[in-house]
Write a protein that holds these residues in place. Structure first.
Motif, PDB file in Angstrom:
ATOM      1  N   VAL A 305      41.513  26.027  44.270  1.00  0.00           N
ATOM      2  CA  VAL A 305      42.148  25.067  45.184  1.00  0.00           C
ATOM      3  C   VAL A 305      41.881  23.631  44.750  1.00  0.00           C
ATOM      4  O   VAL A 305      42.626  22.721  45.107  1.00  0.00           O
ATOM      5  CB  VAL A 305      41.687  25.328  46.641  1.00  0.00           C
ATOM      6  CG1 VAL A 305      40.210  24.994  46.821  1.00  0.00           C
ATOM      7  CG2 VAL A 305      42.518  24.536  47.619  1.00  0.00           C
ATOM      8  N   MET A 322      38.156  21.160  50.089  1.00  0.00           N
ATOM      9  CA  MET A 322      39.213  21.517  51.036  1.00  0.00           C
ATOM     10  C   MET A 322      40.231  20.400  51.089  1.00  0.00           C
ATOM     11  O   MET A 322      39.866  19.231  51.176  1.00  0.00           O
ATOM     12  CB  MET A 322      38.632  21.750  52.421  1.00  0.00           C
ATOM     13  CG  MET A 322      37.843  23.027  52.493  1.00  0.00           C
ATOM     14  SD  MET A 322      37.017  23.145  54.063  1.00  0.00           S
ATOM     15  CE  MET A 322      36.989  24.894  54.303  1.00  0.00           C
ATOM     16  N   GLU A 473      41.063  32.680  46.763  1.00  0.00           N
ATOM     17  CA  GLU A 473      40.923  31.254  46.476  1.00  0.00           C
ATOM     18  C   GLU A 473      41.262  30.365  47.660  1.00  0.00           C
ATOM     19  O   GLU A 473      41.043  29.153  47.613  1.00  0.00           O
ATOM     20  CB  GLU A 473      41.802  30.872  45.283  1.00  0.00           C
ATOM     21  CG  GLU A 473      41.402  31.549  43.975  1.00  0.00           C
ATOM     22  CD  GLU A 473      40.058  31.093  43.443  1.00  0.00           C
ATOM     23  OE1 GLU A 473      39.626  29.982  43.802  1.00  0.00           O
ATOM     24  OE2 GLU A 473      39.435  31.844  42.684  1.00  0.00           O
ATOM     25  N   CYS A 475      40.936  28.157  50.697  1.00  0.00           N
ATOM     26  CA  CYS A 475      39.717  27.454  51.080  1.00  0.00           C
ATOM     27  C   CYS A 475      39.286  27.843  52.481  1.00  0.00           C
ATOM     28  O   CYS A 475      38.136  27.672  52.854  1.00  0.00           O
ATOM     29  CB  CYS A 475      39.915  25.949  50.974  1.00  0.00           C
ATOM     30  SG  CYS A 475      40.818  25.229  52.365  1.00  0.00           S
TER      31      CYS A 475
ATOM     32  N   PHE B  61      30.579  27.043  48.782  1.00  0.00           N
ATOM     33  CA  PHE B  61      32.045  26.993  48.698  1.00  0.00           C
ATOM     34  C   PHE B  61      32.527  27.351  47.302  1.00  0.00           C
ATOM     35  O   PHE B  61      33.568  27.949  47.106  1.00  0.00           O
ATOM     36  CB  PHE B  61      32.532  25.586  49.079  1.00  0.00           C
ATOM     37  CG  PHE B  61      34.027  25.433  49.017  1.00  0.00           C
ATOM     38  CD1 PHE B  61      34.659  24.947  47.868  1.00  0.00           C
ATOM     39  CD2 PHE B  61      34.812  25.787  50.101  1.00  0.00           C
ATOM     40  CE1 PHE B  61      36.041  24.811  47.811  1.00  0.00           C
ATOM     41  CE2 PHE B  61      36.197  25.652  50.052  1.00  0.00           C
ATOM     42  CZ  PHE B  61      36.810  25.169  48.916  1.00  0.00           C
ATOM     43  N   ARG B 116      33.444  38.679  38.217  1.00  0.00           N
ATOM     44  CA  ARG B 116      34.856  38.523  37.911  1.00  0.00           C
ATOM     45  C   ARG B 116      35.111  37.033  37.782  1.00  0.00           C
ATOM     46  O   ARG B 116      34.535  36.222  38.493  1.00  0.00           O
ATOM     47  CB  ARG B 116      35.653  39.115  39.072  1.00  0.00           C
ATOM     48  CG  ARG B 116      37.033  38.529  39.308  1.00  0.00           C
ATOM     49  CD  ARG B 116      37.035  37.547  40.461  1.00  0.00           C
ATOM     50  NE  ARG B 116      38.387  37.248  40.913  1.00  0.00           N
ATOM     51  CZ  ARG B 116      38.781  36.090  41.457  1.00  0.00           C
ATOM     52  NH1 ARG B 116      37.923  35.105  41.621  1.00  0.00           N
ATOM     53  NH2 ARG B 116      40.030  35.918  41.859  1.00  0.00           N
TER      54      ARG B 116
END
Lengths: 1039, 152
Positions: A305, A322, A473, A475, B61, B116
């Motif tokens: 992202v 984000m 992926e 967010c 994140f 991965r």
């Protein structure tokens, strides 16, 4: 401005580089991008250095970037002795040594080993590199230096006019600079295609004392690696552009945001930036222009992202990556709230050249609205994979077939634009590669990744794959994307597992449209593109997965036992019977095989073995010789008189069915109907049963007694076969119903020979292919001449040719209008024909049959063809070459250019729906538009294979049973697949020996005789071959 | 503990104490220690005047960061589109079975991490597998054993 230092550096650099190029001292170029290294370039480099050392050879070794054709890596090029630079492909460490010694010591450049040279004139018979099919249509603008300079040397960049663009830019006002870029109409190459000049203008005009310039090198699209290659191969090109952009917008600070997964690119970037500092191209008062700029590298941390502008900015700020709502756009409020321009690597890589040569120069490439060139990666199932650069406006067909060489197996589709793009099928091949056209086609240009897909790719799996990628992926910030992608992923997974429902497709479309409309950023807004486009362009595959639990590509492993069984039109339990043969349990093998196919010995000789094409053993060495094994058990059953022990219904049904045509489809239909308890009568117009098996296929491929024995097994089930009965003439179709038959299956095949469409076609001595074979097979020898031409390239043509050779023709010539690879006949048939003396003339087609005064054939005039444009299947259409006529001196011509069906007599009293080519129109089950009348085989599909006809017969039997019982829930025992009970040692290594090739009758014994050419095999040999099977049916849960 | 702390302080000293340094610091810490320990989270938070949950929130994140010590070698199977289309999933399945470790975990003997990765950028030579910093191209299930055996 003071560019004196730079200018003098450039002078020196030019001299040095010219020296290099003149190759007074040999230069060895090594492809050292990440691709090259992944292919083994480091081992090659070691070998090169070692060889130069050992042989005391003087040479410079230059590690360069990617020149494009990655499938040829490792690439090693040598420029020596004033000769042009010569390129050698797929070089191993051993090859490198050999080639160096040959060229640098013995002065022999090994032209046979070379792939191309970079000179202008002809040289040693080696093709010019840029004339190679993959390179010819390319225009390398942004990639001009890749492969030709050492990316770790600033002086090489200076020598090729590097930083001349910056000099010119710094001498212009920022407004004039922006004007020039706007005039060039260059559009952002990251994917969205926003006009770059406009973006710069917005930022320039934005209020703010400090502004930022960012290069987006977060090339996250799987399949795209062009940005990586550019940075690795020519980092200064990007940095010069970045500097020019910074000057234009008034930025004093900037970043290159680059993925951490690109360590080599990061390394090269760092080095380049350090070099810029050394010569005053970064820092305060650059080149004395008053412009100051400092540049930093920020590495991404593995979040797709972060390729999105606002997410990228947050990442630089040290936050979770984000995105946020826009407006405000980064150009007005970006990094740290300041006006920021984010440009893609390729866009920046082009900017310096636009400034140097001018906007008008740039607009000579491409098409209006889509000027310039674009880099693409051609990956996946293409023959020639790698990185290319072409002017925009070229058609997709050109990219995939001309440049990429087409797909390895039959082309199915191409995916463009990464996870934000769409899957386009063959009908889109004429779409020009332009931003708007691709969007209109349901995809996007994206960063330029082109994933080529062939028949082994499952489109449902691809949709699932992309959705999984986006879900992983995402967010998580906005609900539509976060929830929508995981929900769609769950649905797609269910479909791939065989638990999909019709309602799922509607759900996917609804959720997809919502995610598209309501997501916060580009990731969510485009996440649904792959699924929506695959649903639109490949809907049939989804329906097959849902309705029939079938994955035609053989990818969704929960839907099939093994790829071989899945590829077989009949779904034969291949691992079942092969594993039984391997265990020496031949009778079990026979019974397993006969459950689904009555024609073991027949198919074992003539099937086109789709199973072997999909056999996983191909990935090790060669497939398991399934066809030979099938013949082995079929013949064994006959030799040892083993009666088939197949499932037979315990109830006898009162209804009688009429089957018209005793060919493979009709007989198979009868076979299954008899097993279901019905009375069956087969009506056949010829004096013998078997259809094409009896009259089309010559005895040296399929002996008559072998065929007859298997037909007898069908009779033994109670089926009545009445020969010499032509329905439509001896008895009308309607009468069959009045005679008490409750349903009719029409399997009359295709016996009409297509005309060549040339004058003289009706002369004496022109004998149609199918007619000819029928007559020979029925024992009605026809008078054939001494010199015969057979027109066509399919199995009928080759059968006819080999038959003629046996009948005593002196010279048999096949004339085919395309190339050898495109001949539909089996490759081994073609090879055996040539062994038997048949001559093959390719790329030629007849224009007229020459006739003597008695009206007999005396020759045939032909025209040479050349291959023209690609059609949708990736085959080049043959086009006649003007003034290329030649004459063949023959006295007999056998046209075998195709068959057609003619059912008008049969259906005189009924209005049956037919297709344009005369074939009967049927649905998936085999029903015609007339209740009670079913069909299948060649008469319904067009000329096809025996196994497909057999499959059609089975489907017809099931359809008839459903029609007569009204029961659609019945489970047919032979359709149930279960794992083979044969033992299997899963821990053992696969046996290492190659595929069995049965002996063939020596050529000398074949002429003048119709004795079977392929010899039979022994039990030991069969067991040995069967043990090569990898038992793909085996699942660990089976204990 | 002491050595780790020293290493940590060295890293922290190399970057300006501002929010924008967080990710480069995390990357540097992981490059040296192999992972982000809870100790590291604590120290980084202090140095940048952030809360631990803020630091952890950013670190977690991004896929690059791990919070458990790495195994001796890292096997990265690329599951990008080009690799997928040429059989990447099969390679992952094979490795999972042969090594007895699920994707995203380590072998029980601490020899391999199996992860991965979305795309390594060697797409023309798919399928691709990376072990430590060595990249292998056109990998097949047959070649995997030989590749893996080269790493103790």
């Amino acid at each position: 401005m003071d560019t004196s230092r730079l200018d003098s550096l450039r002078e020196l650099a030019r001299k040095d580089f010219a020296n290099l190029a003149s190759a007074k001292v040999p230069v060895v170029y090594l492809g050292a991008g990440s691709c090259g290294k992944a292919a083994g370039a480091d081992a090659v480099k070691k070998a090169v250095l070692a060889t130069l050392e050992e042989r005391k050879l003087r040479a410079q070794v230059l590690e360069v970037g990617c020149v494009g054709p990655c499938y040829l890596e490792p690439l090693m090029d040598i420029a020596a002795f004033g000769n042009p630079r010569i390129s050698y492909a797929n070089v191993s460490a051993e090859h490198a040594t050999q080639i160096l010694e040959s060229y640098l010591v013995r002065r022999d450049p090994m032209p046979g080993r070379a792939v191309g040279h970079f000179g202008d004139a002809e040289f040693a018979g080696i093709p010019r590199f840029f004339d190679l099919p993959m390179l010819k249509a390319q225009k390398r603008i942004v990639l001009r230096n890749c492969g030709f300079i050492d990316p770790e040397r600033l002086d090489h960049y200076l020598a090729t006019d590097g930083y001349e663009g910056l000099k010119k830019a710094l001498g212009m006002s920022p407004d004039a600079l922006i004007e020039e870029i706007t005039k060039s109409q260059i559009r952002g190459r990251g994917g969205a295609g926003f006009p770059t000049g406009k973006k710069w203008r917005f930022c320039r005009d934005a209020k703010g004392d400090s502004k930022y310039m960012i290069c987006n090198a977060d090339e996250g699209d799987p399949g795209a690696f062009m940005n990586r290659s550019l940075i690795e191969g020519d980092p200064h090109a990007v940095l010069e552009g970045l500097l020019i952009a910074a000057y234009a917008i008034g930025a004093s600070s900037g970043y290159v945001y680059i993925r951490a997964e690109y360590p080599l690119a990061i390394q090269r970037l760092c080095k380049a930036i350090a070099q810029m500092h050394e010569v005053g191209l970064l820092g305060t008062d650059i080149l004395g222009s008053g412009f100051s700029f400092d540049l930093h590298i920020k590495e991404g941390a593995g979040a797709f992202v972060c390729g999105e502008e606002t997410a990228l900015i947050h990442s630089i700020e040290g936050k979770r990556g984000m995105p946020r709502m826009r407006p405000p756009f980064p150009a007005t409020s970006g990094l740290h709230g300041k006006p920021t321009v984010i440009n893609n690597v390729e866009t920046l890589g082009t900017v310096a050249q636009i400034v140097r040569h001018g906007a008008d120069w740039y607009r000579q490439f491409g098409v209006p609205g889509n000027y310039g060139t674009k880099t693409f990666s051609i990956v996946g199932k293409a023959k020639r994979t790698g990185m290319i650069e072409v002017p925009l406006g070229i058609k997709l067909r050109g990219l995939i077939f001309e440049i990429g060489g087409g797909a390895i197996k039959p082309f199915k589709g191409v995916q463009t634009g990464g996870p934000s793009g769409g899957c386009l099928s063959e009908r889109f091949l004429d779409t020009p590669v332009e931003y708007e056209s691709l969007a209109a086609a349901g995809s996007i240009m994206g960063s330029g990744g082109l994933i080529v897909m062939d028949e082994d790719t499952c489109m449902v799996d691809i949709a699932r794959y992309f959705m999984g990628f986006c879900a992983a992926e995402s967010c998580g910030k906005c609900t539509p994307c976060r929830i929508g992608t995981s929900q769609m992923q769950a649905i797609l997974k269910r479909i791939c597992d065989g638990n999909g429902t019709e309602a799922d497709l509607g759900a996917l479309e609804r959720i997809g449209k919502t995610v598209k409309a309501a997501s916060l950023c580009g990731l969510g807004q485009t996440a649904a593109n792959p699924i929506l486009s695959t649903l639109r362009n490949f809907r049939k595959e989804f329906e097959e997965h849902i309705k029939h639990k079938r994955c035609r590509a053989g990818v969704c492993q929960n839907l099939f036992l093994s790829p071989c069984q899945n590829a077989c039109p009949v779904g034969m339990d291949v691992p079942g019977y092969v594993s039984m043969i391997a265990a020496g349990r031949f009778e079990d093998a026979i019974h397993i095989a006969r459950e689904t196919n009555p024609f073991l010995s027949v198919c074992g000789r003539i099937c086109d073995h789709q199973c072997m094409l999909k056999c996983r053993r191909n990935q090790i060495d060669e497939p398991v010789a399934v066809r030979v094994l099938k013949r082995f058990i079929g013949d064994l059953a006959r030799d040892r008189r083993i009666a088939p022990k197949v499932w037979v219904s315990s109830e006898r049904r009162p209804e009688r069915i009429a089957v018209i045509g005793a060919g493979p489809s009709g007989l198979t239909c009868a076979y299954f109907l008899a097993r279901l308890g019905y009375g069956v009568t087969v009506l056949e117009r010829l004096p013998v049963a078997g259809g094409m098996l009896a009259v089309g296929i010559p005895a040296y491929r399929l002996p008559k007694d072998v065929l007859e024995a298997e037909i007898q097994l069908i009779r033994d089930l109670g089926v009545e076969i009445r020969t010499r009965t032509t329905v439509g003439r001896d008895v009308r179709l309607g009468e069959l119903f009045s005679q008490g038959f409750k349903a009719i299956y029409v399997g009359v095949g295709m016996y009409g020979d297509r005309a060549m469409g040339v004058p003289g076609e009706n002369a004496a001595g022109v004998i149609q292919g199918v007619d000819f074979l029928t007559d020979v097979n029925m024992g009605k020898r026809r008078e054939i001449g001494r010199r015969v031409a057979v027109i066509g390239g399919g199995n009928t043509a080759v059968d006819a040719a080999r038959t003629l050779a046996r009948l005593g023709a002196e010279q048999v010539t096949i004339v085919y209008r395309r190339t050898r690879e495109e001949m539909p006949a089996f490759a081994d048939e073609i090879r055996e024909a040539e062994q038997e003396g048949v001559r093959i003339i390719l790329l030629a087609a007849p224009t007229r049959v020459l006739v003597d005064e008695h009206g007999r054939v005396k020759g045939i005039e032909c025209q040479t063809m050349k291959l023209g444009d690609f059609d949708n299947k990736g085959r080049r259409v043959p086009v006649p070459l003007p003034s290329s006529e030649f004459t063949l001196d023959v006295d007999t011509v056998i046209p075998a250019v195709g068959e057609f069906a003619d059912v008008r007599d049969l259906f005189r009293d009924h209005t049956v729906k037919t297709q344009r080519d005369g074939t009967i129109e049927i649905d998936d089950e085999g029903r015609t538009n007339i209740p009670g009348i079913f069909s299948g085989g060649d008469v319904a599909f067009g000329a096809s294979t025996v196994i497909k006809a057999i499959a059609a017969g089975e489907r017809g039997a099931v359809a008839i049973d459903r029609y007569l019982t009204g029961d659609c829930t019945r489970v047919y025992p032979w359709r149930v697949r279960s794992r083979s009970p044969a033992p299997f040692n899963v821990g053992a290594e696969p046996v290492a020996y190659p595929m069995l090739r049965p002996a063939l009758l020596p050529v000398a014994e074949r002429s003048k005789s119709f004795v079977e050419v392929q010899e039979s095999i022994s039990s030991e040999v069969a067991i040995k071959e069967a043990q090569r099977c990898l038992r793909c049916d085996y699942r660990e849960e089976e204990v | 503990m002491g050595a780790e702390n020293q290493s940590l302080q060295m890293v922290l000293g190399q970057f300006p104490a501002e929010a924008g340094s967080l990710i480069p610091i995390l990357q540097s810490v992981q490059a040296r220690a192999g992972y982000i320990s809870s100790q590291a989270v604590c120290e980084i938070a202090q140095a940048l005047r952030l809360t631990e949950s803020q630091v952890y929130g950013v670190a977690s994140f991004y896929a690059q960061f791990r919070f458990t010590p790495p195994a001796r070698h890292g096997i990265c199977v690329c599951l990008g589109t080009a690799c997928h289309v040429r059989g990447g999933e099969r390679l992952m399945e094979t490795l999972q079975r042969e090594l007895g470790a699920a994707m995203g975990t380590s072998t029980s003997d601490g020899r391999f991490d199996l992860v991965r990765v979305a795309c390594l950028g060697c797409c023309a030579l798919s399928p691709v597998v990376k072990v430590d910093s060595d990249i292998y191209s056109s990998v097949t299930t047959m070649k995997l054993k030989g590749i893996v055996n080269g790493y103790e």
